[in-house]
Scaffold this motif. Structure first.
Motif, PDB file in Angstrom:
ATOM      1  N   UNK A 107      20.793 101.087 -77.405  1.00 36.94           N
ATOM      2  CA  UNK A 107      21.211 102.475 -77.213  1.00 36.94           C
ATOM      3  C   UNK A 107      22.721 102.509 -77.003  1.00 36.94           C
ATOM      4  N   UNK A 108      23.271 103.707 -77.003  1.00 34.66           N
ATOM      5  CA  UNK A 108      24.721 103.852 -76.926  1.00 34.66           C
ATOM      6  C   UNK A 108      25.277 103.418 -75.581  1.00 34.66           C
ATOM      7  N   UNK A 109      24.512 103.653 -74.496  1.00 34.76           N
ATOM      8  CA  UNK A 109      24.994 103.236 -73.179  1.00 34.76           C
ATOM      9  C   UNK A 109      25.146 101.717 -73.122  1.00 34.76           C
ATOM     10  N   UNK A 110      24.191 101.007 -73.699  1.00 37.35           N
ATOM     11  CA  UNK A 110      24.286  99.552 -73.701  1.00 37.35           C
ATOM     12  C   UNK A 110      25.389  99.077 -74.646  1.00 37.35           C
ATOM     13  N   UNK A 111      25.586  99.779 -75.734  1.00 33.43           N
ATOM     14  CA  UNK A 111      26.710  99.435 -76.614  1.00 33.43           C
ATOM     15  C   UNK A 111      28.033  99.566 -75.865  1.00 33.43           C
ATOM     16  N   UNK A 112      28.162 100.632 -75.080  1.00 35.21           N
ATOM     17  CA  UNK A 112      29.388 100.820 -74.302  1.00 35.21           C
ATOM     18  C   UNK A 112      29.550  99.703 -73.276  1.00 35.21           C
ATOM     19  N   UNK A 113      28.438  99.305 -72.634  1.00 34.47           N
ATOM     20  CA  UNK A 113      28.491  98.221 -71.659  1.00 34.47           C
ATOM     21  C   UNK A 113      28.883  96.908 -72.333  1.00 34.47           C
ATOM     22  N   UNK A 114      28.376  96.683 -73.536  1.00 32.36           N
ATOM     23  CA  UNK A 114      28.719  95.467 -74.265  1.00 32.36           C
ATOM     24  C   UNK A 114      30.192  95.450 -74.645  1.00 32.36           C
ATOM     25  N   UNK A 115      30.699  96.589 -75.065  1.00 29.53           N
ATOM     26  CA  UNK A 115      32.134  96.661 -75.382  1.00 29.53           C
ATOM     27  C   UNK A 115      32.969  96.424 -74.139  1.00 29.53           C
ATOM     28  N   UNK A 116      32.488  96.879 -72.988  1.00 26.72           N
ATOM     29  CA  UNK A 116      33.217  96.649 -71.736  1.00 26.72           C
ATOM     30  C   UNK A 116      33.263  95.165 -71.393  1.00 26.72           C
ATOM     31  N   UNK A 117      32.277  94.400 -71.871  1.00 30.69           N
ATOM     32  CA  UNK A 117      32.271  92.949 -71.663  1.00 30.69           C
ATOM     33  C   UNK A 117      33.212  92.235 -72.615  1.00 30.69           C
ATOM     34  N   UNK A 118      33.714  92.971 -73.637  1.00 31.45           N
ATOM     35  CA  UNK A 118      34.659  92.368 -74.558  1.00 31.45           C
ATOM     36  C   UNK A 118      34.259  92.388 -76.013  1.00 31.45           C
ATOM     37  N   UNK A 119      33.053  92.894 -76.324  1.00 26.68           N
ATOM     38  CA  UNK A 119      32.622  92.905 -77.718  1.00 26.68           C
ATOM     39  C   UNK A 119      33.597  93.730 -78.562  1.00 26.68           C
ATOM     40  N   UNK A 120      33.966  93.193 -79.714  1.00 31.00           N
ATOM     41  CA  UNK A 120      34.850  93.911 -80.624  1.00 31.00           C
ATOM     42  C   UNK A 120      34.108  95.032 -81.346  1.00 31.00           C
ATOM     43  N   UNK A 121      32.822  94.831 -81.569  1.00 34.41           N
ATOM     44  CA  UNK A 121      31.964  95.835 -82.184  1.00 34.41           C
ATOM     45  C   UNK A 121      30.581  95.683 -81.577  1.00 34.41           C
ATOM     46  N   UNK A 122      29.990  96.792 -81.147  1.00 37.34           N
ATOM     47  CA  UNK A 122      28.611  96.780 -80.666  1.00 37.34           C
ATOM     48  C   UNK A 122      27.825  97.803 -81.472  1.00 37.34           C
ATOM     49  N   UNK A 123      26.743  97.354 -82.091  1.00 35.37           N
ATOM     50  CA  UNK A 123      25.979  98.166 -83.033  1.00 35.37           C
ATOM     51  C   UNK A 123      24.681  98.625 -82.389  1.00 35.37           C
ATOM     52  N   UNK A 124      24.434  99.917 -82.412  1.00 33.80           N
ATOM     53  CA  UNK A 124      23.148 100.455 -81.969  1.00 33.80           C
ATOM     54  C   UNK A 124      22.145 100.231 -83.100  1.00 33.80           C
TER      55      UNK A 124
END
Length: 337
Positions: A181-198
């Motif tokens: 989901x988008x909330x987890x994508x945002x959390x993943x980006x906060x960890x440093x992911x350059x791209x997080x895909x829902x």
């Protein structure tokens, strides 16, 4: 040498396989360390997917391992076995163990322990070993990831996913994750992911191709297997490496071997728990030299989700299996430090 210790301890076990509700506390004898082992008074224990699979009856402990769940702990060394210097008594450590973590005391091989600096909370220390050892071995040793390459990680907000993201970025990789989901994508980006895909709203294969300009990624860290494998292979660049560490989506996959040959792809995978003490000691040494300093000085810190009391291990498992967590779940045992 053993200091004054109780004869009995509280641990978590189960009478028969089942859901989280089968977990319950029990009284067991405090184990004694054998040759090359230490006894750790557990402050916190990490909760991992293999613990749940063991509880379901699908992942029995290897021969000689404790039947008590739990693959990582942090606490104080309170007893040492033969061959281990008494200087280790009183040392704060975290350790990768083959079982027994959900208990007040846990045995560990001295070679599988990492010294915990006084500035690191023991709750965080307990959240590191299983994912750190797994990611280091599979991404950097089996997957040969190196600076400038791109890594695709499924389950971006899991303990493995957050660790792979942080380590990947620390060692110069671009990191792509998938989340539900988008909330987890945002959390993943906060960890440093350059791209997080829902993955519920976008085809991750096409998203990876777009992000990499059609080249693909050099390494895939796969925890799903099953039908994801042929899709993962479409994400790989030529000479890419596909590393499987779990089979949550099924144990079989249909592959086009001609494509694998023509694009020179490498498919590998591993399970860490049954590996020999010698192998784990060598792996710990590699980690201690290369990755542990980043945690010891606070450059990297594990992503923490929620802490449960030891007696509520069932609640911890239920949260993990519901997929609600972001980062690591830990059990508070003594809570010291």
């Amino acid at each position: 040498m053993v200091s004054q210790l109780p004869e009995r301890m509280t641990a978590v076990g189960f009478d028969k396989p089942g859901g989280p509700e089968v977990l319950r506390t029990e009284q067991l004898a405090v184990p004694s360390p054998g040759e090359g082992q230490v006894l750790i008074r557990v402050a916190y224990a990490g909760v991992n997917r293999p613990d749940a699979i063991q509880r379901q009856g699908l992942y029995p402990p290897p021969p000689g391992a404790s039947p008590v769940p739990g693959l990582e702990v942090a606490g104080e060394i309170v007893a040492v076995g033969s061959g281990v210097p008494e200087d280790y008594l009183g040392e704060r450590v975290c350790a990768l163990v083959s079982g027994g973590g959900y208990a007040e005391y846990c045995l560990a091989h001295i070679g599988h322990c990492l010294t915990v600096p006084g500035t690191m909370p023991l709750a965080e220390a307990a959240a590191i070993p299983e994912t750190l050892f797994t990611v280091w071995h599979n991404v950097f040793e089996r997957g040969w990831a190196r600076e400038g390459e791109t890594l695709l990680v499924h389950g971006g907000t899991s303990g493995i996913g957050t660790m792979a993201t942080m380590l990947g970025k620390a060692f110069g990789l671009s990191v792509i994750t998938t989340c539900g989901d988008e909330a987890k994508c945002a959390a993943s980006r906060a960890c440093g992911a350059d791209l997080s895909i829902n993955y519920r709203e976008a085809d991750f294969v096409e998203s990876v191709k777009t992000f990499t300009g059609g080249r693909g990624v050099e390494v895939v860290l796969d925890m799903v297997s099953g039908t994801y494998v042929p899709r993962n292979l479409k994400c790989l660049a030529e000479d890419g490496r596909h590393v499987t560490i779990a089979v949550l989506g099924g144990m079989t996959a249909e592959l086009n071997m001609a494509v694998i040959m023509s694009r020179r792809l490498t498919l590998t995978g591993s399970t860490l728990r049954p590996r020999s003490d010698v192998f784990k000691t060598l792996l710990a040494g590699e980690i201690e030299r290369n990755a542990w300093p980043l945690f010891a000085d606070g450059t990297l810190r594990p992503v923490m989700d929620r802490t449960y009391r030891l007696a509520d291990a069932a609640g911890a498992h239920a949260r993990m299996e519901a997929g609600e967590h972001v980062g690591k779940i830990v059990l508070e045992v003594s809570g010291d430090g």
